[in-house]
Design a protein around this motif. Sequence first.
Motif, PDB file in Angstrom:
ATOM      1  N   GLY A 227     -10.808  34.258 -48.206  1.00  0.00           N
ATOM      2  CA  GLY A 227     -11.925  33.340 -48.071  1.00  0.00           C
ATOM      3  C   GLY A 227     -11.953  32.225 -49.079  1.00  0.00           C
ATOM      4  N   VAL A 228     -10.863  31.996 -49.785  1.00  0.00           N
ATOM      5  CA  VAL A 228     -10.829  30.970 -50.823  1.00  0.00           C
ATOM      6  C   VAL A 228     -10.808  29.569 -50.216  1.00  0.00           C
ATOM      7  CG1 VAL A 228      -9.469  30.060 -52.747  1.00  0.00           C
ATOM      8  CG2 VAL A 228      -9.757  32.525 -52.472  1.00  0.00           C
ATOM      9  N   VAL A 229     -10.087  29.391 -49.116  1.00  0.00           N
ATOM     10  CA  VAL A 229      -9.904  28.064 -48.532  1.00  0.00           C
ATOM     11  C   VAL A 229     -10.671  27.981 -47.213  1.00  0.00           C
ATOM     12  CG1 VAL A 229      -7.669  27.737 -49.615  1.00  0.00           C
ATOM     13  CG2 VAL A 229      -7.800  28.822 -47.373  1.00  0.00           C
ATOM     14  N   PRO A 230     -11.047  26.782 -46.784  1.00  0.00           N
ATOM     15  CA  PRO A 230     -11.709  26.619 -45.483  1.00  0.00           C
ATOM     16  C   PRO A 230     -10.746  26.940 -44.338  1.00  0.00           C
ATOM     17  CG  PRO A 230     -12.047  24.681 -46.886  1.00  0.00           C
ATOM     18  CD  PRO A 230     -10.992  25.507 -47.542  1.00  0.00           C
ATOM     19  N   VAL A 231     -11.315  27.329 -43.205  1.00  0.00           N
ATOM     20  CA  VAL A 231     -10.525  27.623 -42.017  1.00  0.00           C
ATOM     21  C   VAL A 231     -11.205  26.993 -40.804  1.00  0.00           C
ATOM     22  CG1 VAL A 231      -9.559  29.779 -42.922  1.00  0.00           C
ATOM     23  CG2 VAL A 231     -11.727  29.818 -41.675  1.00  0.00           C
ATOM     24  N   THR A 232     -10.435  26.795 -39.770  1.00  0.00           N
ATOM     25  CA  THR A 232     -10.960  26.280 -38.507  1.00  0.00           C
ATOM     26  C   THR A 232     -10.240  26.972 -37.363  1.00  0.00           C
ATOM     27  OG1 THR A 232     -11.317  24.285 -37.181  1.00  0.00           O
ATOM     28  CG2 THR A 232      -9.307  24.378 -38.484  1.00  0.00           C
ATOM     29  N   GLY A 233     -10.905  27.079 -36.232  1.00  0.00           N
ATOM     30  CA  GLY A 233     -10.302  27.738 -35.079  1.00  0.00           C
ATOM     31  C   GLY A 233     -11.360  28.144 -34.075  1.00  0.00           C
ATOM     32  N   THR A 234     -10.909  28.789 -32.997  1.00  0.00           N
ATOM     33  CA  THR A 234     -11.832  29.272 -31.976  1.00  0.00           C
ATOM     34  C   THR A 234     -12.559  30.509 -32.479  1.00  0.00           C
ATOM     35  OG1 THR A 234     -10.110  30.638 -30.978  1.00  0.00           O
ATOM     36  CG2 THR A 234     -10.347  28.395 -30.146  1.00  0.00           C
TER      37      THR A 234
ATOM     38  N   ILE B 197     -22.270  33.039 -42.570  1.00  0.00           N
ATOM     39  CA  ILE B 197     -23.673  33.087 -42.148  1.00  0.00           C
ATOM     40  C   ILE B 197     -24.368  31.863 -42.702  1.00  0.00           C
ATOM     41  CG2 ILE B 197     -25.831  34.385 -42.198  1.00  0.00           C
ATOM     42  CD1 ILE B 197     -24.277  36.913 -42.623  1.00  0.00           C
ATOM     43  N   ASN B 198     -24.877  31.038 -41.815  1.00  0.00           N
ATOM     44  CA  ASN B 198     -25.540  29.785 -42.219  1.00  0.00           C
ATOM     45  C   ASN B 198     -24.687  28.971 -43.189  1.00  0.00           C
ATOM     46  OD1 ASN B 198     -27.608  30.778 -40.672  1.00  0.00           O
ATOM     47  ND2 ASN B 198     -29.199  30.467 -42.189  1.00  0.00           N
ATOM     48  N   GLY B 199     -23.374  28.947 -42.919  1.00  0.00           N
ATOM     49  CA  GLY B 199     -22.475  28.167 -43.749  1.00  0.00           C
ATOM     50  C   GLY B 199     -22.020  28.851 -45.013  1.00  0.00           C
ATOM     51  N   GLU B 200     -22.435  30.112 -45.261  1.00  0.00           N
ATOM     52  CA  GLU B 200     -22.001  30.851 -46.435  1.00  0.00           C
ATOM     53  C   GLU B 200     -20.859  31.783 -46.036  1.00  0.00           C
ATOM     54  OE1 GLU B 200     -22.980  30.407 -49.528  1.00  0.00           O
ATOM     55  OE2 GLU B 200     -24.354  28.830 -48.876  1.00  0.00           O
ATOM     56  N   ARG B 201     -19.667  31.493 -46.534  1.00  0.00           N
ATOM     57  CA  ARG B 201     -18.479  32.263 -46.192  1.00  0.00           C
ATOM     58  C   ARG B 201     -18.568  33.668 -46.785  1.00  0.00           C
ATOM     59  NH1 ARG B 201     -13.137  30.528 -45.376  1.00  0.00           N
ATOM     60  NH2 ARG B 201     -11.850  32.297 -44.726  1.00  0.00           N
TER      61      ARG B 201
ATOM     62  N   LEU C  35     -14.472  26.032 -34.567  1.00  0.00           N
ATOM     63  CA  LEU C  35     -15.393  26.376 -35.644  1.00  0.00           C
ATOM     64  C   LEU C  35     -14.774  25.952 -36.977  1.00  0.00           C
ATOM     65  CD1 LEU C  35     -16.636  29.955 -34.658  1.00  0.00           C
ATOM     66  CD2 LEU C  35     -17.928  27.833 -34.550  1.00  0.00           C
ATOM     67  N   GLU C  36     -15.601  25.486 -37.887  1.00  0.00           N
ATOM     68  CA  GLU C  36     -15.147  25.121 -39.223  1.00  0.00           C
ATOM     69  C   GLU C  36     -15.944  25.916 -40.243  1.00  0.00           C
ATOM     70  OE1 GLU C  36     -15.358  20.958 -39.880  1.00  0.00           O
ATOM     71  OE2 GLU C  36     -13.959  20.437 -38.265  1.00  0.00           O
ATOM     72  N   LEU C  37     -15.274  26.810 -40.943  1.00  0.00           N
ATOM     73  CA  LEU C  37     -15.904  27.659 -41.947  1.00  0.00           C
ATOM     74  C   LEU C  37     -15.475  27.211 -43.337  1.00  0.00           C
ATOM     75  CD1 LEU C  37     -16.415  29.288 -39.360  1.00  0.00           C
ATOM     76  CD2 LEU C  37     -15.949  31.359 -40.672  1.00  0.00           C
ATOM     77  N   PRO C  38     -16.414  27.059 -44.260  1.00  0.00           N
ATOM     78  CA  PRO C  38     -16.043  26.591 -45.602  1.00  0.00           C
ATOM     79  C   PRO C  38     -15.365  27.692 -46.400  1.00  0.00           C
ATOM     80  CG  PRO C  38     -18.359  27.141 -45.543  1.00  0.00           C
ATOM     81  CD  PRO C  38     -17.852  27.299 -44.129  1.00  0.00           C
ATOM     82  N   GLY C  39     -14.713  27.292 -47.478  1.00  0.00           N
ATOM     83  CA  GLY C  39     -14.111  28.242 -48.401  1.00  0.00           C
ATOM     84  C   GLY C  39     -15.022  28.504 -49.582  1.00  0.00           C
ATOM     85  N   THR C  40     -14.732  29.558 -50.317  1.00  0.00           N
ATOM     86  CA  THR C  40     -15.551  29.912 -51.479  1.00  0.00           C
ATOM     87  C   THR C  40     -15.036  29.288 -52.761  1.00  0.00           C
ATOM     88  OG1 THR C  40     -14.247  31.928 -51.820  1.00  0.00           O
ATOM     89  CG2 THR C  40     -16.210  32.101 -50.450  1.00  0.00           C
ATOM     90  N   GLY C  41     -13.882  28.657 -52.740  1.00  0.00           N
ATOM     91  CA  GLY C  41     -13.338  28.070 -53.959  1.00  0.00           C
ATOM     92  C   GLY C  41     -12.580  29.080 -54.796  1.00  0.00           C
ATOM     93  N   GLN C  42     -11.950  28.583 -55.863  1.00  0.00           N
ATOM     94  CA  GLN C  42     -11.198  29.446 -56.753  1.00  0.00           C
ATOM     95  C   GLN C  42     -12.126  30.420 -57.467  1.00  0.00           C
ATOM     96  OE1 GLN C  42      -7.904  29.601 -57.045  1.00  0.00           O
ATOM     97  NE2 GLN C  42      -7.645  28.012 -55.507  1.00  0.00           N
ATOM     98  N   VAL C  43     -11.607  31.568 -57.805  1.00  0.00           N
ATOM     99  CA  VAL C  43     -12.411  32.631 -58.404  1.00  0.00           C
ATOM    100  C   VAL C  43     -11.793  33.054 -59.727  1.00  0.00           C
ATOM    101  CG1 VAL C  43     -13.240  33.495 -56.188  1.00  0.00           C
ATOM    102  CG2 VAL C  43     -11.134  34.407 -57.148  1.00  0.00           C
ATOM    103  N   LYS C  44     -12.589  33.758 -60.506  1.00  0.00           N
ATOM    104  CA  LYS C  44     -12.133  34.295 -61.779  1.00  0.00           C
ATOM    105  C   LYS C  44     -12.424  35.781 -61.790  1.00  0.00           C
ATOM    106  CE  LYS C  44     -12.784  33.944 -66.781  1.00  0.00           C
ATOM    107  NZ  LYS C  44     -11.346  33.849 -67.065  1.00  0.00           N
ATOM    108  N   LEU C  45     -11.410  36.567 -62.107  1.00  0.00           N
ATOM    109  CA  LEU C  45     -11.577  38.008 -62.149  1.00  0.00           C
ATOM    110  C   LEU C  45     -12.445  38.392 -63.340  1.00  0.00           C
ATOM    111  CD1 LEU C  45      -7.934  39.153 -61.345  1.00  0.00           C
ATOM    112  CD2 LEU C  45      -9.885  39.164 -59.816  1.00  0.00           C
ATOM    113  N   HIS C  46     -13.391  39.308 -63.115  1.00  0.00           N
ATOM    114  CA  HIS C  46     -14.252  39.787 -64.192  1.00  0.00           C
ATOM    115  C   HIS C  46     -13.713  41.078 -64.792  1.00  0.00           C
ATOM    116  CE1 HIS C  46     -17.375  36.817 -63.421  1.00  0.00           C
ATOM    117  NE2 HIS C  46     -17.238  37.083 -62.121  1.00  0.00           N
TER     118      HIS C  46
END
Length: 329
Positions: A140-147, A193-197, A265-276
Motif C-alpha cells: 500500500g505504499v504507492v497508488p494503484v489504479t484498475g478495475t 475507505i473514503n480515500g484512506e488506503r 478506480l484510483e486508490l492513493p498510496g500511504t507513502g514511505q514508512v518508518k519501522l518502529h
Amino acid sequence: MTSRHGDAVQRPAPDASMTLLNEVYRRPLDPGYAAAAEGRRTGTRPPRTRRGAALLLVLGVLLGLGTVTAAVSLRTPPPSVVAARNLLQNQIEQHDAEAEALEADITALSDEVRALQESALDDVDPALAAELEASQIASGVVPVTGTGLRIVLTDAPVDPESSEEDPSSRVQDFDLQVLVNGLWASGAEAVAINGERLTTTSAIRSSGPVVRVDLVPLVSPYVVEAVGDPVAMQTEIARSSAGQLLATLRNTYGIGVDTSSQTALELPGTGQVKLHDATVPEESRLTPPTPSSTSDEPLGTPDAGASTEGAGEAAGVAGSARHPGRERT
C-alpha cells in the motif's frame, strides 16, 4: 408521675402547632382582599387615577426590561470564556494547517525517495526493481489504479418523531471490518475507505458516532473501493459472511448498501514508512549482502546499497506514514 396527679404538666392541644394551617383553612381569603371587594361593591373605594395607571405601566415595563436583561446576561458567556474559546479555535485551525503542510511534505519526500530508489535499482538490478515495485503495491505504499468494486454504505434515515437516535441505524466499525475482510478474501488487491488506503496494519475503530481509519475520522456515506476482478469479487462477497451482513444491514436496519462495478478506480498510496519495532532479517531482505573477492564490503556503490536497504524496509511494512502518532498494532 401520671395524668392522675393534680400537678401534672398540661400538654397543649393536639392542633396548637397547626394554627396557621387551620387559619388558612377557615379563612382562605385575606381580610385585605375582602375589604377591597367590599369597597368595590359599595363604591367607597377611591377611584384609580391616570397617574397611578401610568406608574403601574412604567413599573411593568421596568420589570420586563429587568427580566429580559437578566435572561440575556445569563445566556451570554463571560468574556473570559469567549476569549478562551476563540484561542482554542485559532489553535485548532493553526494545527490543522500545520498537519496539512506536513502531509504535503511527506508526500513530496516519499515521491522523491521512491524516484531515487527506482533510479538506483534500475542501474543495479532491473529484476530487483520490479520486485520492489510489486512489494510496494502489495504493502500500500504507492497508488494503484484498475478495475474493481465500489460499495457505498449509508446510515439509515433518522426518524423525525424519535427523540433519540438508534445506534443500530448507523454504520459501525464492525460492519466495515467484516466488509473489508470479505474483500481481501475475495481477491482484492487494494482497498480504500473514503480515500484512506488500507494496509496490513490499518485499524478501523469507532470513536462515539464517528468511525476512524488509522485515526482519521470518517462520516457517512462510507465509500469502500477495492481493486481487483469485479465479477469474481462480487460473486465471492455474495457467498461469504460479508454478503450476509450487507443483506442484514439493508433489510433489517435500513442502512443503504449500493454495490457497483467500476472500470477504473484510483486508490492513493500511504507513502514511505518508518519501522518502529519490527526489523527485516538479513535473509529476508531483497538484496542480501554479497562479499567481494577483494574486499569485505558489498558490491555496488554505497548510495545504491543504502537505497536498497531502505527499499527492503519499505517492502517489509504496510503501515501509514501520513498520520504521525498512529497507534501501533
